[in-house]
Structure formats: structure tokens, C-alpha cells
Write a protein that holds these residues in place. Sequence first.
Motif, PDB file in Angstrom:
ATOM      1  N   LYS A 180      86.394 -46.954 -52.118  1.00 39.35           N
ATOM      2  CA  LYS A 180      84.972 -47.297 -52.208  1.00 39.35           C
ATOM      3  C   LYS A 180      84.318 -46.806 -53.486  1.00 39.35           C
ATOM      4  O   LYS A 180      83.195 -47.163 -53.784  1.00 39.35           O
ATOM      5  N   ALA A 205      91.861 -40.113 -44.999  1.00 39.44           N
ATOM      6  CA  ALA A 205      90.415 -40.284 -45.141  1.00 39.44           C
ATOM      7  C   ALA A 205      90.003 -40.234 -46.609  1.00 39.44           C
ATOM      8  O   ALA A 205      89.089 -40.956 -47.037  1.00 39.44           O
ATOM      9  N   ILE A 219      89.763 -43.504 -48.467  1.00 39.99           N
ATOM     10  CA  ILE A 219      88.547 -44.315 -48.298  1.00 39.99           C
ATOM     11  C   ILE A 219      87.601 -44.087 -49.473  1.00 39.99           C
ATOM     12  O   ILE A 219      87.024 -45.032 -50.021  1.00 39.99           O
ATOM     13  N   PHE A 220      87.466 -42.830 -49.865  1.00 45.14           N
ATOM     14  CA  PHE A 220      86.541 -42.508 -50.956  1.00 45.14           C
ATOM     15  C   PHE A 220      87.019 -43.103 -52.271  1.00 45.14           C
ATOM     16  O   PHE A 220      86.227 -43.607 -53.068  1.00 45.14           O
ATOM     17  N   LEU A 240      81.485 -39.507 -43.337  1.00 43.82           N
ATOM     18  CA  LEU A 240      81.850 -40.800 -42.751  1.00 43.82           C
ATOM     19  C   LEU A 240      81.527 -40.832 -41.264  1.00 43.82           C
ATOM     20  O   LEU A 240      81.508 -39.787 -40.614  1.00 43.82           O
ATOM     21  N   VAL A 268      85.842 -35.632 -44.161  1.00 41.02           N
ATOM     22  CA  VAL A 268      85.202 -36.622 -43.283  1.00 41.02           C
ATOM     23  C   VAL A 268      83.734 -36.266 -43.047  1.00 41.02           C
ATOM     24  O   VAL A 268      82.871 -37.137 -42.966  1.00 41.02           O
ATOM     25  N   ASP A 328      79.565 -37.681 -49.331  1.00 39.89           N
ATOM     26  CA  ASP A 328      79.024 -38.497 -48.243  1.00 39.89           C
ATOM     27  C   ASP A 328      79.912 -38.457 -47.016  1.00 39.89           C
ATOM     28  O   ASP A 328      81.052 -38.893 -47.075  1.00 39.89           O
ATOM     29  N   PRO A 358      83.455 -46.024 -43.069  1.00 37.70           N
ATOM     30  CA  PRO A 358      82.162 -46.430 -43.597  1.00 37.70           C
ATOM     31  C   PRO A 358      82.158 -47.952 -43.702  1.00 37.70           C
ATOM     32  O   PRO A 358      83.172 -48.600 -43.415  1.00 37.70           O
ATOM     33  N   ARG A 361      83.305 -43.853 -53.738  1.00 40.73           N
ATOM     34  CA  ARG A 361      82.156 -43.225 -53.104  1.00 40.73           C
ATOM     35  C   ARG A 361      82.140 -41.751 -53.451  1.00 40.73           C
ATOM     36  O   ARG A 361      83.148 -41.078 -53.347  1.00 40.73           O
ATOM     37  N   ALA A 411      87.956 -42.996 -38.952  1.00 36.62           N
ATOM     38  CA  ALA A 411      86.776 -42.800 -39.813  1.00 36.62           C
ATOM     39  C   ALA A 411      86.569 -44.100 -40.580  1.00 36.62           C
ATOM     40  O   ALA A 411      87.514 -44.655 -41.130  1.00 36.62           O
ATOM     41  N   SER A 423      82.184 -37.981 -53.021  1.00 40.82           N
ATOM     42  CA  SER A 423      82.816 -37.436 -51.825  1.00 40.82           C
ATOM     43  C   SER A 423      81.899 -36.537 -51.014  1.00 40.82           C
ATOM     44  O   SER A 423      82.297 -36.013 -49.997  1.00 40.82           O
TER      45      SER A 423
END
Length: 316
Positions: free
Chosen positions: A51, A44, A47-48, A59, A106, A57, A137, A53, A135, A55
Motif C-alpha cells: 500500500k 502483515a 500490506i504496508f 490495521l 498491526v 497506521d 485495510p 502506507r 488484518a 507504518s
Amino acid sequence: MAVVPATPQNIRSAAQSLRAGGVVAFPTETVYGLGALALNARAAARIFEIKERPSFDPLIVHVGDEGMLALIAREISPLARELMRRFWPGALTIVLSRRDAVPGIVTAGLPSVAVRMPSHPVALALLRETGAPIAAPSANRFGGLTPTRAQHVEKMLGQRVECILDAGPTQLGIESTIVRLEPHLALLRPGAIAVEEIEAVTGPLERVVDEGGAPLAPGRLAHHYAPATRLRIASSDDVPATERSAAGYLAFTHAPQGYSAVRVLSSSGDLTEAAAHLFDLLHELDALGLERIDVEPVPERGLGLAIMDRLRRAAA
Ligand code: TXA
Ligand code: MG
């Protein structure tokens, strides 16, 4: 090549990548998602990274059946059950209390987890083949335009993901609606299911606006869903002809004169069709390298609420 057609064989190998801790992009009925095993913190976390993104945030966790739901959520209330019965599989995300098995990355450390069962056959097949909650986004760079086609994902993240399963443009074109039931009923993000439809089951939902501090939903951040081109909400009636030539226009029902490029969301004024085309047409206008994109406001009923929510954030 990262983009592959979503054939049964490619879905199986995408599931294998997921089970090995990889990240794959896949279609859902709302938008393309960027998936990894929800119960594997390292997977997981990727993913961050991909992106870019922040962390904090959390999912959305996607489940394919009751068994997967039971792995991540506990104490599912009768009202939550009723919403699932009515809207799953589909574009409703429900925030539930989470099990300890769900890694903090997550849920961003929240005691809750956002869950949905997608209805897209490819998403469901991928969940079934993976045999575990995923998970995911939306598959864009953080803050960027939502991807509704595999090519949008490829453009933004192509080099970074193992595989992008392509099943053509997504049907609904806008993210799921998110509701929370505890401590009281609230709409966290307007989305592909009209809030009126949900309220017919739940009764009135509080509209949660930005609650400072760690965001409950980063889609709630003031600046989000944004194209590279400057975007402003303006009806062509209010834009003088001299200001039109260097700009593009995203119209609700009909094309005005004088703009360099125009796209129409729904010539019949259908808000569901407009939501389905919103990001697709914004991607098209964004690719033209214009000075500005003017977007005509739409009525804030039905899916118009979600459309205007996204546009205000994109314009912020
Ligand atoms: O349609 C969709 O929902 C797509 C597809 C891929 O399923 N996914 C999506 O995910 O839009 P994302 O990450 O872009 O948006 C997830 C939203 C975020 O705004 C996040 O903060 C919120 O869900 N969320 C996740 N967990 C939460 C929680 N425990 N409490 C409140 N909000 C939560
Ligand atoms: Mg998103």
C-alpha cells in the motif's frame, strides 16, 4: 491474471496463500480489503509495503468467529458484546484491548486492536478456510480512492498482490464505522452504519476529530480517499456555466446542465444508496482525465455524515 472469480476453489487457494504469509485482496460488504495473517508480523508488514502506507497506521483485524476474536482481544465489556450482538457480522469496527499475540505492526504499537466480523459471504469463507484472523485495510494505495470493485484494486495494486478475489461491486460501498469504548465512548470514523443507529445502543458518542500526533485512524488524515483529479465540494448552483465545461460533476439527486460528465449518487435522494455509489462513481469520473470534479454536498444525517467526511478529505 491477478483477478479471479471468488469461487470456492479460488477462495481455498487464496486461503493457502494467506497461510503461507502472502497477501490477497478480497471483497467485504463495505469495500475490498488487502489481507494478510494478523498474527504474523512479516505477513502483515507486506500490506504496508504494497500500500505504500506509513507504518504508524494500525490495521483492522477481521474475524470469522468467536474463537478468532478470543485470540486477539481481551476483556470484552458487556457494551462491546451488545454492539457485536446487534451489528456483527457487519460494518461496525470496534476498538478493543488487545492480546500480546497481536504484533505491534498491526496495531501501530497501540494497546488496542480494531476488530470487525464482516458479513460478506466471500470474506467469511476466506476467514473460515484460513482459520485465522486476517488484518486488512482497504485495498488501495495509501491516500487513494477506496476500491469498491476488483478492477479498482487491479488498477492500483494489480502487479503487487498474489490474487484478487472478484465478487462484483461491494454492497455498501463505504468503509465500516469505527467506535472506541474506552476510556470513553467515541466515534473514530463515520462509516457504513449510521452513527444514529449505534448511538441507539451506546448513548451519545464523542466525535473524535483529528487528535495531533500519531493518528488514531489514518482515514482521519486531512488528505485521504483522494482521486487523481482535483476535487472540490461545490453545488452546481454556485458554479457559473463557463466553469463547467472542463469539469465533471457528482450530483446528489439530479444532473445539472453544462458539465463535461455527470454522475448521480441517488435520484431518489437515498443516502444509503448514495454511499454505495460514492467511490464507484468517483473512480469513473477520475478515469475521464478532467480538469476538476465538482461534488454536490449531501445532507449530513444518516450515511450523509460518512459521505461528507470522505469528500472533505478527498478535497483537502
Ligand atoms: O470497511 C472497512 O473497515 C475496510 C474493510 C476492508 O474491512 N477496512 C478499512 O481499513 O477501511 P483501513 O485500514 O483503510 O482503515 C482502518 C482504520 C484506520 O483508519 C485505522 O487507523 C483504524 O482503522 N484503526 C485500526 N486500529 C486502530 C486502533 N487500535 N485504534 C484506533 N483506530 C484504529
Ligand atoms: Mg482505507
